[in-house]
Design an enzyme around this catalytic site. Structure first.
Site, PDB file in Angstrom:
ATOM      1  N   ASP A  64       7.779   4.367  -2.917  1.00 24.15           N
ATOM      2  CA  ASP A  64       6.420   4.322  -2.204  1.00 24.15           C
ATOM      3  C   ASP A  64       6.869   2.917  -2.971  1.00 24.15           C
ATOM      4  O   ASP A  64       5.939   2.239  -2.186  1.00 24.15           O
ATOM      5  CB  ASP A  64       5.489   4.790  -2.282  1.00 24.15           C
ATOM      6  CG  ASP A  64       4.555   5.518  -3.725  1.00 24.15           C
ATOM      7  OD1 ASP A  64       6.215   5.708  -4.369  1.00 24.15           O
ATOM      8  OD2 ASP A  64       3.787   5.772  -3.960  1.00 24.15           O
ATOM      9  N   HIS A  65       6.776   2.282  -3.515  1.00 24.95           N
ATOM     10  CA  HIS A  65       6.536   1.409  -4.186  1.00 24.95           C
ATOM     11  C   HIS A  65       8.238   0.228  -3.773  1.00 24.95           C
ATOM     12  O   HIS A  65       7.425  -0.783  -4.748  1.00 24.95           O
ATOM     13  CB  HIS A  65       6.434   0.893  -6.202  1.00 24.95           C
ATOM     14  CG  HIS A  65       5.521   2.291  -6.072  1.00 24.95           C
ATOM     15  ND1 HIS A  65       4.035   1.594  -6.774  1.00 24.95           N
ATOM     16  CD2 HIS A  65       5.130   3.653  -5.722  1.00 24.95           C
ATOM     17  CE1 HIS A  65       3.547   2.657  -6.904  1.00 24.95           C
ATOM     18  NE2 HIS A  65       3.613   3.740  -6.505  1.00 24.95           N
TER      19      HIS A  65
HETATM   20 ZN   LIG Z   1       3.365   5.869  -5.987  1.00 24.91          ZN
HETATM   21 ZN   LIG Z   2       5.290   6.873  -8.773  1.00 23.53          ZN
END
Ligand SMILES: [Zn+2]
Ligand SMILES: [Zn+2]
Length: 303
Positions: A64-65
């Site tokens: 997600d990053h």
């Molecule tokens: Zn995250």
């Molecule tokens: Zn994480």
């Protein structure tokens, strides 16, 4: 300095929250913290310029990053960029970028300067320094801070004139910290005509962590603290298991650190409304803000 929240969600995107990414603009340079999927389009929505991008800081290698990074690197290739692009991240960052490049078949036309960092000061730029500490998540995860050097104090031209300094280039020399010897042999030091030096600003980004005692010291008196607060207090046990914080825990860290402002991000997709998170955070840190995508904040200079 100006902060733009590009993505304030966590784990999965929603219609209202993109995946994590924060832009910080300072003196014409753009610093990007994390690069979740969808970061490029948020760049466009926020009217940010890819050309100003100076460096990208990856907190950790959870998808997600970082899944927005390959696309962003390819877009920058369309921009006839000449200056290098810095990428800082945990061990594994270089492999992630190189494998993405190989699979997607692109070779950046600009220099990609990838640096895998460890804790401590990892970069010094013109008028600022950057530091990192390890957080308490499920894989190695960094918090980042950008701290500006102190600025010289206010210059008092009347005092300089009284001491016999002629107006002009000598005023500039005093303001740059030089001591003057005047024609009559008299010495004038900067301290004689300037106020005390002014503190630089401090920005801190803390993503994906259980509440972490080291952050209190790291974020000490931050002018602007971004801290994850993925869940409400009733989910505290769940947050701990998953390696995350509640909004109230983020607020407690901010209060203990004496941070001036707190913005909470990495909000779980389960919260369509943020009332609960906001009231829990504000009962601890009254000025807390639950971030929304594309919110902008100015961090004023110290007077
Ligand atoms: Zn995250
Ligand atoms: Zn994480």
């Amino acid at each position: 300095m100006k902060v733009t929240l590009l993505g304030t969600g966590g784990m999965i995107p929603t219609l209202h929250r993109n995946l994590p990414s924060i832009a910080l603009q300072r003196e014409g340079d753009l610093f990007l913290f994390d690069c979740g999927e969808g970061t490029q389009i948020q760049f466009v929505r926020a009217s940010l310029s890819f050309g100003k991008l100076f460096a990208i800081f990856l907190s950790h290698l959870h998808g997600d990053h970082v899944t927005g990074l390959p696309g962003l690197l390819m877009t920058i290739m369309q921009q006839s960029r000449e200056k290098p692009l810095l990428i800082f991240g945990p061990p594994g960052t270089r492999e992630y970028v190189n494998i993405s490049r190989k699979c997607l078949g692109f070779t950046p036309s600009y220099l990609l300067d990838i640096r895998e960092i460890s804790e401590g000061r990892f970069y010094s730029g013109a008028g600022f320094r950057m530091e990192a500490i390890l957080l308490d998540h499920r894989i190695p995860t960094f918090a980042f801070s950008l701290t500006e050097d102190p600025r010289p104090g206010c210059f008092f031209p009347d005092k300089a004139r009284e001491l016999g300094v002629p107006e002009g280039p000598l005023f500039g020399k005093l303001q740059r910290g030089e001591t003057l010897t005047l024609e009559d042999g008299k010495t004038v030091t900067p301290e004689m005509v300037m106020g005390p030096s002014r503190k630089g600003r401090k920005f801190v980004y803390v993503s994906d962590t259980r509440p972490c005692a080291q952050v209190v010291k790291f974020a000490r008196e931050a002018d602007f603290l971004i801290h994850e607060g993925m869940f409400s207090s009733e989910m505290e046990e769940d947050a701990r298991k998953k390696g995350h914080s509640t909004a109230a825990q983020a607020a407690r860290i901010a209060r203990e650190a004496g941070a001036k402002r707190l913005v909470i991000t990495h909000i779980s997709s389960r919260y369509r409304r943020i009332n609960e998170l906001l009231s829990e955070a504000r009962s601890v840190f009254p000025g807390a803000i639950i971030g929304r995508d594309l919110m902008e904040f100015e961090i004023p200079m110290h007077k």
